[in-house]
Design a protein around this motif. Structure first.
Motif, PDB file in Angstrom:
ATOM      1  N   TYR A  40       0.859  -1.182   0.000  1.00  0.00           N
ATOM      2  CA  TYR A  40       0.000   0.000   0.000  1.00  0.00           C
ATOM      3  C   TYR A  40       0.894   1.229   0.000  1.00  0.00           C
ATOM      4  O   TYR A  40       1.794   1.361   0.839  1.00  0.00           O
ATOM      5  CB  TYR A  40      -0.896  -0.001   1.235  1.00  0.00           C
ATOM      6  N   ILE A  41       0.648   2.130  -0.929  1.00  0.00           N
ATOM      7  CA  ILE A  41       1.468   3.329  -1.086  1.00  0.00           C
ATOM      8  C   ILE A  41       0.571   4.545  -0.947  1.00  0.00           C
ATOM      9  O   ILE A  41      -0.428   4.683  -1.667  1.00  0.00           O
ATOM     10  CB  ILE A  41       2.176   3.354  -2.459  1.00  0.00           C
ATOM     11  N   THR A  42       0.913   5.429  -0.038  1.00  0.00           N
ATOM     12  CA  THR A  42       0.145   6.646   0.164  1.00  0.00           C
ATOM     13  C   THR A  42       1.107   7.799   0.410  1.00  0.00           C
ATOM     14  O   THR A  42       2.144   7.627   1.051  1.00  0.00           O
ATOM     15  CB  THR A  42      -0.872   6.478   1.318  1.00  0.00           C
ATOM     16  N   THR A  43       0.777   8.957  -0.128  1.00  0.00           N
ATOM     17  CA  THR A  43       1.726  10.070  -0.164  1.00  0.00           C
ATOM     18  C   THR A  43       1.170  11.315   0.514  1.00  0.00           C
ATOM     19  O   THR A  43      -0.040  11.445   0.721  1.00  0.00           O
ATOM     20  CB  THR A  43       2.088  10.399  -1.623  1.00  0.00           C
ATOM     21  N   PRO A  44       2.061  12.264   0.870  1.00  0.00           N
ATOM     22  CA  PRO A  44       1.627  13.493   1.543  1.00  0.00           C
ATOM     23  C   PRO A  44       0.686  14.320   0.674  1.00  0.00           C
ATOM     24  O   PRO A  44       0.729  14.265  -0.553  1.00  0.00           O
ATOM     25  CB  PRO A  44       2.941  14.240   1.786  1.00  0.00           C
ATOM     26  N   GLN A  45      -0.144  15.069   1.350  1.00  0.00           N
ATOM     27  CA  GLN A  45      -1.085  15.968   0.684  1.00  0.00           C
ATOM     28  C   GLN A  45      -0.787  17.411   1.106  1.00  0.00           C
ATOM     29  O   GLN A  45      -0.100  17.669   2.093  1.00  0.00           O
ATOM     30  CB  GLN A  45      -2.518  15.611   1.073  1.00  0.00           C
ATOM     31  N   HIS A  46      -1.296  18.355   0.350  1.00  0.00           N
ATOM     32  CA  HIS A  46      -1.309  19.770   0.736  1.00  0.00           C
ATOM     33  C   HIS A  46       0.097  20.345   0.930  1.00  0.00           C
ATOM     34  O   HIS A  46       0.305  21.228   1.768  1.00  0.00           O
ATOM     35  CB  HIS A  46      -2.134  19.981   2.020  1.00  0.00           C
ATOM     36  N   GLY A  47       1.078  19.854   0.170  1.00  0.00           N
ATOM     37  CA  GLY A  47       2.400  20.476   0.169  1.00  0.00           C
ATOM     38  C   GLY A  47       3.225  20.281   1.414  1.00  0.00           C
ATOM     39  O   GLY A  47       4.181  21.025   1.648  1.00  0.00           O
ATOM     40  N   ASN A  48       2.909  19.274   2.254  1.00  0.00           N
ATOM     41  CA  ASN A  48       3.685  19.091   3.491  1.00  0.00           C
ATOM     42  C   ASN A  48       4.681  17.944   3.378  1.00  0.00           C
ATOM     43  O   ASN A  48       5.039  17.308   4.368  1.00  0.00           O
ATOM     44  CB  ASN A  48       2.748  18.856   4.679  1.00  0.00           C
ATOM     45  N   ILE A  53      10.665   8.546   3.938  1.00  0.00           N
ATOM     46  CA  ILE A  53       9.862   7.344   3.729  1.00  0.00           C
ATOM     47  C   ILE A  53       9.620   6.628   5.051  1.00  0.00           C
ATOM     48  O   ILE A  53      10.532   6.458   5.860  1.00  0.00           O
ATOM     49  CB  ILE A  53      10.558   6.404   2.719  1.00  0.00           C
ATOM     50  N   LEU A  54       8.362   6.204   5.241  1.00  0.00           N
ATOM     51  CA  LEU A  54       7.965   5.431   6.419  1.00  0.00           C
ATOM     52  C   LEU A  54       7.501   4.052   5.955  1.00  0.00           C
ATOM     53  O   LEU A  54       6.608   3.932   5.112  1.00  0.00           O
ATOM     54  CB  LEU A  54       6.849   6.150   7.167  1.00  0.00           C
ATOM     55  N   PHE A  55       8.114   3.017   6.507  1.00  0.00           N
ATOM     56  CA  PHE A  55       7.697   1.637   6.259  1.00  0.00           C
ATOM     57  C   PHE A  55       6.714   1.226   7.348  1.00  0.00           C
ATOM     58  O   PHE A  55       6.993   1.402   8.539  1.00  0.00           O
ATOM     59  CB  PHE A  55       8.905   0.698   6.266  1.00  0.00           C
ATOM     60  N   TYR A  56       5.591   0.659   6.938  1.00  0.00           N
ATOM     61  CA  TYR A  56       4.523   0.286   7.869  1.00  0.00           C
ATOM     62  C   TYR A  56       4.376  -1.224   7.884  1.00  0.00           C
ATOM     63  O   TYR A  56       4.151  -1.851   6.840  1.00  0.00           O
ATOM     64  CB  TYR A  56       3.217   0.950   7.445  1.00  0.00           C
ATOM     65  N   TYR A  57       4.490  -1.808   9.088  1.00  0.00           N
ATOM     66  CA  TYR A  57       4.363  -3.250   9.273  1.00  0.00           C
ATOM     67  C   TYR A  57       3.070  -3.514  10.049  1.00  0.00           C
ATOM     68  O   TYR A  57       2.999  -3.250  11.258  1.00  0.00           O
ATOM     69  CB  TYR A  57       5.565  -3.800  10.040  1.00  0.00           C
ATOM     70  N   PRO A  58       2.044  -4.055   9.392  1.00  0.00           N
ATOM     71  CA  PRO A  58       0.710  -4.147  10.018  1.00  0.00           C
ATOM     72  C   PRO A  58       0.550  -5.276  11.022  1.00  0.00           C
ATOM     73  O   PRO A  58       1.398  -6.173  11.142  1.00  0.00           O
ATOM     74  CB  PRO A  58      -0.214  -4.375   8.814  1.00  0.00           C
ATOM     75  N   ASP A  59      -0.574  -5.223  11.734  1.00  0.00           N
ATOM     76  CA  ASP A  59      -0.937  -6.274  12.668  1.00  0.00           C
ATOM     77  C   ASP A  59      -1.498  -7.483  11.915  1.00  0.00           C
ATOM     78  O   ASP A  59      -1.478  -7.524  10.678  1.00  0.00           O
ATOM     79  CB  ASP A  59      -1.916  -5.739  13.726  1.00  0.00           C
ATOM     80  N   LEU A  69      -6.202   3.562   6.867  1.00  0.00           N
ATOM     81  CA  LEU A  69      -6.435   4.923   7.361  1.00  0.00           C
ATOM     82  C   LEU A  69      -5.250   5.425   8.184  1.00  0.00           C
ATOM     83  O   LEU A  69      -4.886   6.610   8.106  1.00  0.00           O
ATOM     84  CB  LEU A  69      -7.713   4.962   8.200  1.00  0.00           C
ATOM     85  N   LEU A  70      -4.644   4.531   8.972  1.00  0.00           N
ATOM     86  CA  LEU A  70      -3.491   4.937   9.767  1.00  0.00           C
ATOM     87  C   LEU A  70      -2.306   5.258   8.866  1.00  0.00           C
ATOM     88  O   LEU A  70      -1.572   6.224   9.115  1.00  0.00           O
ATOM     89  CB  LEU A  70      -3.136   3.839  10.766  1.00  0.00           C
ATOM     90  N   MET A  71      -2.122   4.475   7.818  1.00  0.00           N
ATOM     91  CA  MET A  71      -1.051   4.799   6.870  1.00  0.00           C
ATOM     92  C   MET A  71      -1.301   6.152   6.200  1.00  0.00           C
ATOM     93  O   MET A  71      -0.374   6.947   6.016  1.00  0.00           O
ATOM     94  CB  MET A  71      -0.910   3.685   5.835  1.00  0.00           C
ATOM     95  N   ASP A  72      -2.553   6.425   5.841  1.00  0.00           N
ATOM     96  CA  ASP A  72      -2.881   7.732   5.277  1.00  0.00           C
ATOM     97  C   ASP A  72      -2.572   8.852   6.270  1.00  0.00           C
ATOM     98  O   ASP A  72      -2.125   9.945   5.890  1.00  0.00           O
ATOM     99  CB  ASP A  72      -4.356   7.794   4.880  1.00  0.00           C
ATOM    100  N   ALA A  73      -2.809   8.595   7.555  1.00  0.00           N
ATOM    101  CA  ALA A  73      -2.521   9.596   8.579  1.00  0.00           C
ATOM    102  C   ALA A  73      -1.025   9.874   8.661  1.00  0.00           C
ATOM    103  O   ALA A  73      -0.603  11.030   8.826  1.00  0.00           O
ATOM    104  CB  ALA A  73      -3.053   9.141   9.936  1.00  0.00           C
ATOM    105  N   PHE A  74      -0.195   8.840   8.567  1.00  0.00           N
ATOM    106  CA  PHE A  74       1.249   9.067   8.559  1.00  0.00           C
ATOM    107  C   PHE A  74       1.666   9.858   7.317  1.00  0.00           C
ATOM    108  O   PHE A  74       2.584  10.686   7.374  1.00  0.00           O
ATOM    109  CB  PHE A  74       2.000   7.735   8.625  1.00  0.00           C
ATOM    110  N   ALA A  75       0.989   9.611   6.203  1.00  0.00           N
ATOM    111  CA  ALA A  75       1.269  10.410   5.009  1.00  0.00           C
ATOM    112  C   ALA A  75       0.864  11.867   5.219  1.00  0.00           C
ATOM    113  O   ALA A  75       1.544  12.784   4.749  1.00  0.00           O
ATOM    114  CB  ALA A  75       0.545   9.818   3.804  1.00  0.00           C
ATOM    115  N   ASP A  76      -0.236  12.089   5.949  1.00  0.00           N
ATOM    116  CA  ASP A  76      -0.655  13.454   6.255  1.00  0.00           C
ATOM    117  C   ASP A  76       0.393  14.191   7.077  1.00  0.00           C
ATOM    118  O   ASP A  76       0.444  15.429   7.080  1.00  0.00           O
ATOM    119  CB  ASP A  76      -1.979  13.441   7.028  1.00  0.00           C
ATOM    120  N   ALA A  77       1.228  13.444   7.793  1.00  0.00           N
ATOM    121  CA  ALA A  77       2.299  14.051   8.597  1.00  0.00           C
ATOM    122  C   ALA A  77       3.540  14.348   7.742  1.00  0.00           C
ATOM    123  O   ALA A  77       4.539  14.832   8.270  1.00  0.00           O
ATOM    124  CB  ALA A  77       2.681  13.134   9.749  1.00  0.00           C
ATOM    125  N   GLY A  78       3.483  14.034   6.453  1.00  0.00           N
ATOM    126  CA  GLY A  78       4.573  14.409   5.559  1.00  0.00           C
ATOM    127  C   GLY A  78       5.381  13.267   4.980  1.00  0.00           C
ATOM    128  O   GLY A  78       6.291  13.480   4.179  1.00  0.00           O
TER     129      GLY A  78
END
Length: 259
Positions: A40-48, A53-59, A69-78
């Motif tokens: 799953y690949i998700t990227t920052p929004q709104h120029g932030n 790169i953050l690697f996400y290892y799920p439960d 949704l949590l991965m999208d939230a990490f993308a929202d953090a830049g």
């Protein structure tokens, strides 16, 4: 072969991993296959975009709305976020009944061993392939893992190229893994977690302290295993704890990548 039971500080996934709540919301990422693993690949929004790169290892539930949704939230953090489905469309929830118990014909040990073998073999080359394809000279790397994914955080922080890591309510962690950690680690924990009980958690902290590792412990009262991903968002305190865990991880990563 699995390590002896007495060496585990956080026990392998079990019934404690099956409870929790599903979260609603629209996800925005895309999925492609990297090193045989759905990603799953998700990227920052709104120029932030911070360029990292953050690697996400799920439960054990793999790719489901909560983790996406949590991965999208990490993308929202830049961060440019890459999540691995080491279960390859065979998450634990496909083996559950409506009451969240596992189906009677489900061989949990065989399921776990199969996916652990794939994950251990794949995660190192998966992270390297992503770094080679998507990274730049200025890119820095972090990783976050939940439950089943925590062990790959510790493995990734052992003399690798990833700069910092974090896990929440972990499973399948050994003393040796904590001893080998070589990069900053944040532990996001429930006060009473059957999988990572206080005595074991304190021992893990002692290992980190004695080894002069860089670490931080978040400890939340009144929540249980799964709180950072599968909490009840209708409960104000559970929502608060989930959000604090997320914010703490983001701030941990931001600090170490700024050094």
């Amino acid at each position: 072969m699995a390590p002896p039971a007495e060496t585990y500080l956080a026990i392998p996934p079990g019934d404690h991993c099956l409870s929790g709540n599903l979260h609603t919301g629209d996800t925005r990422g895309k999925t492609e296959t990297i090193e045989e693993a759905p990603t799953y690949i998700t990227t920052p929004q709104h120029g932030n975009d911070n360029g990292n790169i953050l690697f996400y290892y799920p439960d054990v539930h793999g790719f489901y709305n909560n983790s996406l949704l949590l991965m999208d939230a990490f993308a929202d953090a830049g961060y440019h976020v890459f999540g691995i489905d080491y279960f390859r469309d065979d998450p634990i929830w496909k083996h559950q009944n409506a009451d969240k118990s596992v189906k009677p014909d489900f061989d949990r040990a065989a399921w776990r061993d199969k996916h652990v073998a794939f994950a251990k073999a794949t995660v190192p080359k998966w992270t390297k392939a992503i770094a080679d394809k998507y990274g730049k000279d200025t890119t820095k790397y972090v990783c976050a893992g939940y439950c089943f994914g925590a062990t790959y955080v510790l493995d990734s922080l052992t003399k690798g190229f990833i700069s910092a890591g974090a896990f929440a309510h972990p499973g399948s962690l050994t003393e040796e893994q904590f001893q080998n950690v070589d990069k900053p680690l944040l532990l996001s924990c429930a006060e009473k977690d059957h999988a990572f009980p206080p005595g074991k958690r304190n021992k893990a902290q002692a290992i980190l302290e004695e080894g002069q590792k860089k670490y931080q412990v978040q400890l939340f009262q009144g929540v249980s295993h799964g709180f950072a991903v599968r909490c009840n968002l209708e409960d104000p305190y559970e929502r608060y704890v989930k959000e604090q865990s997320y914010r703490g991880i983001v701030e941990w990563f931001n600090f170490w990548l700024s050094q």
